[in-house]
Design a protein around this motif. Sequence first.
Motif, short mmCIF file in Angstrom:
data_model
loop_
_atom_site.label_atom_id
_atom_site.label_comp_id
_atom_site.label_asym_id
_atom_site.label_seq_id
_atom_site.Cartn_x
_atom_site.Cartn_y
_atom_site.Cartn_z
N ASP A 102 41.54 29.55 114.08
CA ASP A 102 42.40 28.58 114.60
C ASP A 102 42.51 27.11 113.76
O ASP A 102 43.39 26.57 113.38
N GLU A 103 41.18 26.84 113.47
CA GLU A 103 40.92 25.60 112.59
C GLU A 103 41.39 25.60 111.34
O GLU A 103 42.05 24.85 110.76
N ILE A 104 41.20 26.95 110.65
CA ILE A 104 41.94 26.93 109.26
C ILE A 104 43.35 27.18 109.27
O ILE A 104 43.93 26.28 108.43
N GLN A 105 43.93 27.77 110.20
CA GLN A 105 45.17 27.66 110.16
C GLN A 105 45.94 26.15 110.41
O GLN A 105 46.94 25.64 110.11
N ALA A 106 45.43 25.41 111.35
CA ALA A 106 45.74 24.02 111.66
C ALA A 106 45.65 23.24 110.26
O ALA A 106 46.65 22.45 110.10
N LEU A 107 44.46 23.47 109.47
CA LEU A 107 44.41 22.77 108.14
C LEU A 107 45.48 23.04 107.28
O LEU A 107 45.87 22.09 106.61
N PHE A 108 45.97 24.18 107.17
CA PHE A 108 46.86 24.65 106.01
C PHE A 108 48.37 24.37 106.94
O PHE A 108 49.17 24.40 106.15
N LEU A 109 48.69 24.06 107.97
CA LEU A 109 49.94 23.72 108.75
C LEU A 109 50.10 22.13 108.63
O LEU A 109 51.30 21.76 108.43
N THR A 110 49.17 21.45 108.82
CA THR A 110 49.33 19.97 108.99
C THR A 110 49.53 19.22 107.63
O THR A 110 48.35 18.64 107.19
N LYS A 111 50.60 19.47 106.75
CA LYS A 111 50.61 19.00 105.60
C LYS A 111 51.84 18.25 105.16
O LYS A 111 52.80 19.03 104.66
N PRO A 112 52.21 17.22 105.71
CA PRO A 112 53.36 16.48 105.67
C PRO A 112 53.81 15.93 104.34
O PRO A 112 53.42 14.84 103.92
N LEU A 113 54.25 16.96 103.13
CA LEU A 113 54.41 16.50 101.88
C LEU A 113 55.23 15.38 101.67
O LEU A 113 54.80 14.53 100.65
N ARG A 114 56.20 15.02 102.43
CA ARG A 114 57.01 13.79 102.15
C ARG A 114 55.99 12.60 102.49
O ARG A 114 56.21 11.71 101.31
N LEU A 115 55.29 12.44 103.50
CA LEU A 115 54.19 11.20 103.60
C LEU A 115 53.31 11.23 102.59
O LEU A 115 52.92 10.34 102.14
N LEU A 116 52.87 12.64 102.27
CA LEU A 116 51.78 12.32 101.23
C LEU A 116 52.31 11.82 100.05
O LEU A 116 51.64 11.01 99.06
N ALA A 117 53.57 12.20 99.59
CA ALA A 117 54.16 11.83 98.29
C ALA A 117 54.35 10.40 98.48
O ALA A 117 54.12 9.50 97.31
N ASP A 118 54.74 9.73 99.75
CA ASP A 118 55.03 8.32 99.63
C ASP A 118 53.80 7.43 99.40
O ASP A 118 53.73 6.57 98.87
N LEU A 119 52.57 8.12 99.87
CA LEU A 119 51.17 7.44 99.46
C LEU A 119 50.48 8.07 98.23
O LEU A 119 49.41 7.49 97.76
N GLY A 120 51.34 8.95 97.64
CA GLY A 120 50.93 9.25 96.33
C GLY A 120 49.86 10.29 96.00
O GLY A 120 48.87 10.30 95.23
N LEU A 121 49.54 10.98 97.24
CA LEU A 121 48.51 11.61 97.64
C LEU A 121 48.87 13.28 97.48
O LEU A 121 48.23 14.16 97.86
N ASP A 122 50.10 13.52 97.26
CA ASP A 122 50.68 15.09 97.26
C ASP A 122 49.83 15.80 96.19
O ASP A 122 49.55 17.10 96.70
N LYS A 123 49.81 15.52 94.80
CA LYS A 123 48.92 16.19 94.10
C LYS A 123 47.57 16.33 94.55
O LYS A 123 46.90 17.57 94.26
N ALA A 124 46.98 15.26 94.99
CA ALA A 124 45.47 15.41 95.55
C ALA A 124 45.38 16.35 96.89
O ALA A 124 44.39 17.36 96.68
N SER A 125 46.43 16.46 97.51
CA SER A 125 46.45 17.48 98.68
C SER A 125 46.64 18.78 98.14
O SER A 125 45.99 19.83 98.73
N ASP A 126 47.40 19.24 97.08
CA ASP A 126 47.43 20.33 96.65
C ASP A 126 46.28 20.91 96.13
O ASP A 126 45.70 22.04 96.35
N ALA A 127 45.45 19.88 95.34
CA ALA A 127 44.13 20.29 94.81
C ALA A 127 43.15 20.63 95.85
O ALA A 127 42.40 21.68 95.61
#
Length: 329
Positions: free
Chosen positions: A75-100
């Motif tokens: 359940d913890e693994i699934q939660a980590l891979f679900l909670t990924k708001p790409l739009r907000l990460l992109a606003d913060l400039g963290l979308d590529k870092a999140s993917d990595a």
Amino acid sequence: MRADRLLSILLLLQVHRRQTARELARRLEVSDRTIHRDMEALSAAGFPVFAERGSGGGWMLVDGYKTNLTGLNRDEIQALFLTKPLRLLADLGLDKASDAAMIKLSAALPSAHRDNAEHARQRIHIDITGWNRSDERVRLLPVLQQAVWQERKLKFTYERAGGCDPVKRLADPLGLVAKGSVWYLVAVVDSDIRSYRVSRVLSAELTDEACVRPKGFDLAEYWEQSAVSFKAQLPRYQATVRAHPDVFPRMSFAGRFARIEHADPPDSDGWIRVAMRFDVEEMAVEYALGFGSKMEVLEPYSLREKVIAAAKSVIAFYTEGSVGNASIS
């Protein structure tokens, strides 16, 4: 399970260094008494936990102790891979870092757990944007983010709502909050903690002066209390209507500022009595008119009279009016 909770306690103490029993109980959703029993169990098992009493005290680990019991369950693994708001990460400039980071995390997982992560990613997608919300311009978000990270005072010019003249502010930035897809800056201005919509920040610059952060300030707790206070202060106009069964399913979506508070079972004719809340009376009039003869205003009587008067004016407009300069015969 208790074993998971004990591990969570160790990790929380490792991350935060000091936690009161009440803080741990709130975080883990158990009672203070349960936390005290858990601490006794950890101590008996040989883990170096101890309590420091008095103001500013709490439960702690002996300096230098570190646990490597960081295994993740399904359940913890699934939660980590679900909670990924790409739009907000992109606003913060963290979308590529999140993917990595996700690639590294996935590669480090055992193959069975990798399958769980991919299973969740392929079956649930979270889109935080609304259907009708246009993208807000947040070009100064990186500057605000820098001020928050570096804990430096911030000078900014802010466009207030209602067409008022912009104002200049000197602030101690405390954090950034995303409400849906809208960003807010939480900051101390003139000794008060306030929230500012990032899209209305016209200019911003960091100062060399260090930010002063209120002792014990918790961003999530502040935002939750602020949201409750904001909702409590919203204007409220109560009304009761009678709706035809054909239109009842659409009522929740027909008006942005209309809220259904209660609906009775259908009467003998199939019509439904509905208690509703609006911001102001004018919105209630427009809402009721939009459903024509398939909605009847019951209360208050003054609203009923205004709907009737508005309906008569619409009939008069179309009966006596004109399209452009061409009269209707």
